[in-house]
Design an enzyme around this catalytic site. Structure first.
Site, mmCIF file in Angstrom:
data_model
loop_
_atom_site.group_PDB
_atom_site.id
_atom_site.type_symbol
_atom_site.label_atom_id
_atom_site.label_comp_id
_atom_site.label_asym_id
_atom_site.label_seq_id
_atom_site.Cartn_x
_atom_site.Cartn_y
_atom_site.Cartn_z
ATOM 1 N N LYS A 280 -2.573 3.688 -1.589
ATOM 2 C CA LYS A 280 -3.169 4.827 -2.314
ATOM 3 C C LYS A 280 -3.112 4.597 -3.811
ATOM 4 C CE LYS A 280 0.962 6.351 -3.905
ATOM 5 N NZ LYS A 280 1.337 6.462 -5.345
ATOM 6 N N LEU B 181 1.608 1.957 -5.497
ATOM 7 C CA LEU B 181 0.488 2.076 -4.561
ATOM 8 C C LEU B 181 0.927 2.578 -3.183
ATOM 9 C CD1 LEU B 181 -1.352 -1.260 -5.443
ATOM 10 C CD2 LEU B 181 -1.952 1.043 -6.210
ATOM 11 N N ASP C 131 5.592 9.841 0.186
ATOM 12 C CA ASP C 131 4.185 9.451 0.349
ATOM 13 C C ASP C 131 3.804 9.217 1.811
ATOM 14 O OD1 ASP C 131 3.559 9.543 -2.358
ATOM 15 O OD2 ASP C 131 4.041 7.432 -2.692
#
Length: 300
Positions: free
Chosen positions: A13, A107, A144
């Site tokens: 992401k 990320l 996340d």
């Protein structure tokens, strides 16, 4: 029909906005952020093991020598939780992670791997777990991980585990640049707290999440005005050269640029039709020995 292995793509992401609201009494930070999955992934393969290998319920292998192979690995913890709680996990599980996502890059690579393991275990052992149950397990592993169970874009609040899905931003070309600098998330938050206590996080550093969401459906120029990440401040404090990297992305033609998560990966959005500029910028950063990734697809 019994499966012996499954293969899952673990999409990572970017953060189109990231704000820290406060430090909670439990030691976690209250955040508000916009996340979007992108077409860069690790490949996670899960296989049943048998015989003496069953004595070790989870085994991790990888093409990345730096990847932990024990409970320090989020993928390991994901597999262990399900092996512990469900008798249908009746063999050991070997997990191979083919890493493509840079480590400590902001990320969500390790979180994506953990999400892939939760989905893969559910398929491999036919556990029949609902999306809601998988979300509950994901929240135990990392902030996340719940978002990375599925693709798209979302506003995340709380510690990052409370999600409201939104329309992704699609209007542009993506360039990722990682300068091979590791910034681990706990360190970034500690330095943020230090800077904030000294009054060195200006009010204008904080994104307006609602306005950023609106700009995602308007234009790349509008989004450029709204994208902010307060963790750029600790990143620039720790590694001043990262401010130069962001400026260089804009200098090489990106219409918008921002650090993702706690860094040190930066991304730039180029306008549709400017693929050549994006590729030339990637060539420039590759020449400096940096990791780069270019895609005309902005989400999965």
């Amino acid at each position: 029909m019994r499966r012996d292995f499954v293969e899952i793509r673990a999409y990572c992401k970017i953060n189109l906005a990231l704000d820290i609201l406060r430090l909670r009494e439990d030691g976690y930070h209250e955040v508000e952020m916009i996340l979007q999955t992108i077409p860069l992934w690790d490949t996670v393969t899960l296989r049943r093991t048998a015989g003496s290998e069953w004595r070790k319920p989870v085994t991790i292998t990888s093409n990345a020598q730096w990847l932990p192979q024990d409970e320090k690995n989020t993928a390991y913890r994901a597999a262990y939780l399900l092996a512990r709680d469900f008798s249908r996990v009746d063999t050991g599980t070997e997990i191979h992670i083919d890493k493509k996502v840079p480590r400590c890059g902001g990320l969500g690579g390790s979180s994506a791997d953990a999400a892939a393991v939760l989905k893969g275990m559910n398929q491999l052992y036919d556990l029949g777990l609902s999306d809601e149950t998988l979300l509950q397990y994901a929240a135990q592993i990392g902030s996340d991980v719940p978002f990375l169970l599925r693709s798209g874009a979302a506003v995340a609040t709380g510690t990052g585990t409370e999600l409201r899905y939104i329309e992704p931003f699609r209007d542009g070309i993506l360039l990722l640049v990682n300068p091979n600098i590791d910034i681990c998330t706990p360190e970034a938050y500690r330095v943020y707290d230090f800077l904030e206590a000294r009054g060195e996080i200006p009010p204008g550093a904080h994104p307006d999440i609602l306005e950023t969401v609106r700009s995602m459906q308007q234009s790349i120029e509008k989004l450029s005005e709204k994208m902010k990440n307060v963790l750029e401040y600790p990143a620039f404090y720790l590694h001043p050269e990262l401010a130069e990297l962001k400026a260089s992305l804009l200098k090489h033609g990106a219409s918008a640029a921002l650090m993702s998560g706690s860094g040190a990966t930066f991304f730039g959005f180029f306008r549709k039709g400017e693929a050549q500029a994006a590729l030339q910028a990637a060539d420039f950063f590759q020449g400096k020995g940096y990791f780069t990734f270019v895609s005309g697809d902005l989400t999965m």
